[in-house]
Design a protein around this motif. Structure first.
Motif, short mmCIF file in Angstrom:
data_model
loop_
_atom_site.label_atom_id
_atom_site.label_comp_id
_atom_site.label_asym_id
_atom_site.label_seq_id
_atom_site.Cartn_x
_atom_site.Cartn_y
_atom_site.Cartn_z
N ASN A 33 -105.72 -37.38 -79.42
CA ASN A 33 -104.28 -37.48 -79.23
C ASN A 33 -104.07 -37.96 -77.80
O ASN A 33 -104.07 -37.16 -76.86
N PHE A 34 -103.95 -39.27 -77.62
CA PHE A 34 -103.86 -39.86 -76.29
C PHE A 34 -102.49 -39.66 -75.68
O PHE A 34 -101.47 -39.71 -76.38
N SER A 35 -102.47 -39.46 -74.40
CA SER A 35 -101.23 -39.32 -73.65
C SER A 35 -100.36 -40.57 -73.82
O SER A 35 -100.89 -41.70 -73.81
N PRO A 36 -99.05 -40.40 -73.94
CA PRO A 36 -98.18 -41.58 -74.04
C PRO A 36 -98.13 -42.39 -72.74
O PRO A 36 -97.64 -43.52 -72.73
N ASN A 37 -98.66 -41.84 -71.66
CA ASN A 37 -98.69 -42.56 -70.38
C ASN A 37 -99.83 -43.58 -70.30
O ASN A 37 -99.90 -44.35 -69.35
N ILE A 38 -100.71 -43.58 -71.28
CA ILE A 38 -101.85 -44.50 -71.29
C ILE A 38 -101.40 -45.84 -71.87
O ILE A 38 -100.84 -45.90 -72.96
N ALA A 65 -103.25 -50.55 -63.29
CA ALA A 65 -104.69 -50.44 -63.08
C ALA A 65 -105.08 -49.10 -62.45
O ALA A 65 -106.08 -49.01 -61.74
N ASN A 66 -104.30 -48.07 -62.72
CA ASN A 66 -104.61 -46.72 -62.25
C ASN A 66 -105.06 -45.87 -63.43
O ASN A 66 -104.51 -45.97 -64.52
N GLU A 67 -106.05 -45.03 -63.17
CA GLU A 67 -106.49 -44.13 -64.23
C GLU A 67 -105.42 -43.07 -64.48
O GLU A 67 -104.82 -42.54 -63.56
N VAL A 68 -105.19 -42.78 -65.75
CA VAL A 68 -104.21 -41.78 -66.16
C VAL A 68 -104.94 -40.48 -66.40
O VAL A 68 -105.97 -40.44 -67.08
N PHE A 69 -104.41 -39.40 -65.83
CA PHE A 69 -104.99 -38.07 -66.01
C PHE A 69 -104.00 -37.17 -66.71
O PHE A 69 -102.79 -37.36 -66.60
N ASN A 70 -104.51 -36.17 -67.40
CA ASN A 70 -103.65 -35.17 -68.04
C ASN A 70 -103.34 -34.11 -67.00
O ASN A 70 -104.15 -33.23 -66.73
N GLU A 71 -102.17 -34.20 -66.42
CA GLU A 71 -101.80 -33.27 -65.36
C GLU A 71 -100.93 -32.13 -65.86
O GLU A 71 -100.49 -31.30 -65.09
N GLY A 72 -100.69 -32.12 -67.17
CA GLY A 72 -99.88 -31.05 -67.74
C GLY A 72 -100.75 -29.94 -68.29
O GLY A 72 -101.97 -29.92 -68.13
#
Length: 166
Positions: A33-38, A65-72
C-alpha cells in the motif's frame, strides 16, 4: 581465452539463477500500500565489477527527485527504500584469471558495457513482467546507480532522467 559472447552468456546464466528470488521479491512489493506522496519508483542497480556482484534497491521518489519516507504513524502505508535483491554474483572467475580478465575487459569495454547493461535490463524487465509489475499504478524505472538514463518499465524504453523528473 575470454570472449564477449562467453562473458555475456555467463552473465545470463548467473542472472537466471536469481530470477525466482527477484520475481518473488517484486511480487511482494507490488502488493504494498504505497504512500500517495510517491510519484515514481526507481529500481536502482548497484554493480561491483571487481567482485562481479550486483544488488537492487527500490527507492520511492517524488517528482523533485527526493526520496519519500513514511513519516506518519500509519504502518499500513509504505514509503522509503527496500532491498529487492541482495548482492548476487553475476559472473564467476578463479582468482588466477582475474588479471587476464580485467585486461580483456579493458580492451573490450566499449563493446561489453552496453551488452552488460542490455542483459541486466532485459533480465530485470522480464522478472518485472513475470511478477505482474504492469498491475502497479506507479511509474516504475530500472536504473543503473549514478546513470543519467532510466528504463521505463511500463513503456519498455530508455528515457533521459530529465524526462522522468519533468
Amino acid at each position: 581465452m575470454f570472449t564477449v559472447d562467453h562473458y555475456i552468456r555467463s552473465i545470463k546464466a548467473n542472472l537466471d539463477k536469481q530470477s525466482e528470488l527477484l520475481v518473488r521479491n517484486l511480487k511482494s512489493i507490488i502488493a504494498y500500500n504505497f504512500s500517495p506522496n510517491i510519484d515514481l519508483l526507481d529500481f536502482s542497480t548497484f554493480i561491483e565489477p571487481t567482485r562481479f556482484e550486483l544488488s537492487i534497491v527500490m527507492f520511492s521518489m517524488d517528482k523533485d527527485a527526493n526520496e519519500v519516507f513514511n513519516e506518519g504513524n500509519d504502518t499500513t502505508i509504505f514509503a522509503g527504500s527496500e532491498e529487492i535483491l541482495p548482492s548476487v554474483e553475476y559472473h564467476q572467475l578463479n582468482d588466477s584469471q582475474l588479471a587476464d580478465f580485467f585486461e580483456f575487459y579493458e580492451q573490450s569495454e566499449e563493446t561489453l558495457v552496453p551488452q552488460e547493461q542490455k542483459v541486466f535490463t532485459e533480465w530485470f524487465s522480464q522478472c518485472w513482467e513475470n511478477a505482474g509489475g504492469d498491475l502497479l499504478n506507479i511509474p516504475s524505472y530500472f536504473i543503473f546507480h549514478d546513470d543519467h538514463k532510466s528504463f521505463d518499465l511500463k513503456n519498455n524504453q530508455w528515457i533521459d532522467d530529465v524526462e522522468k523528473w519533468s
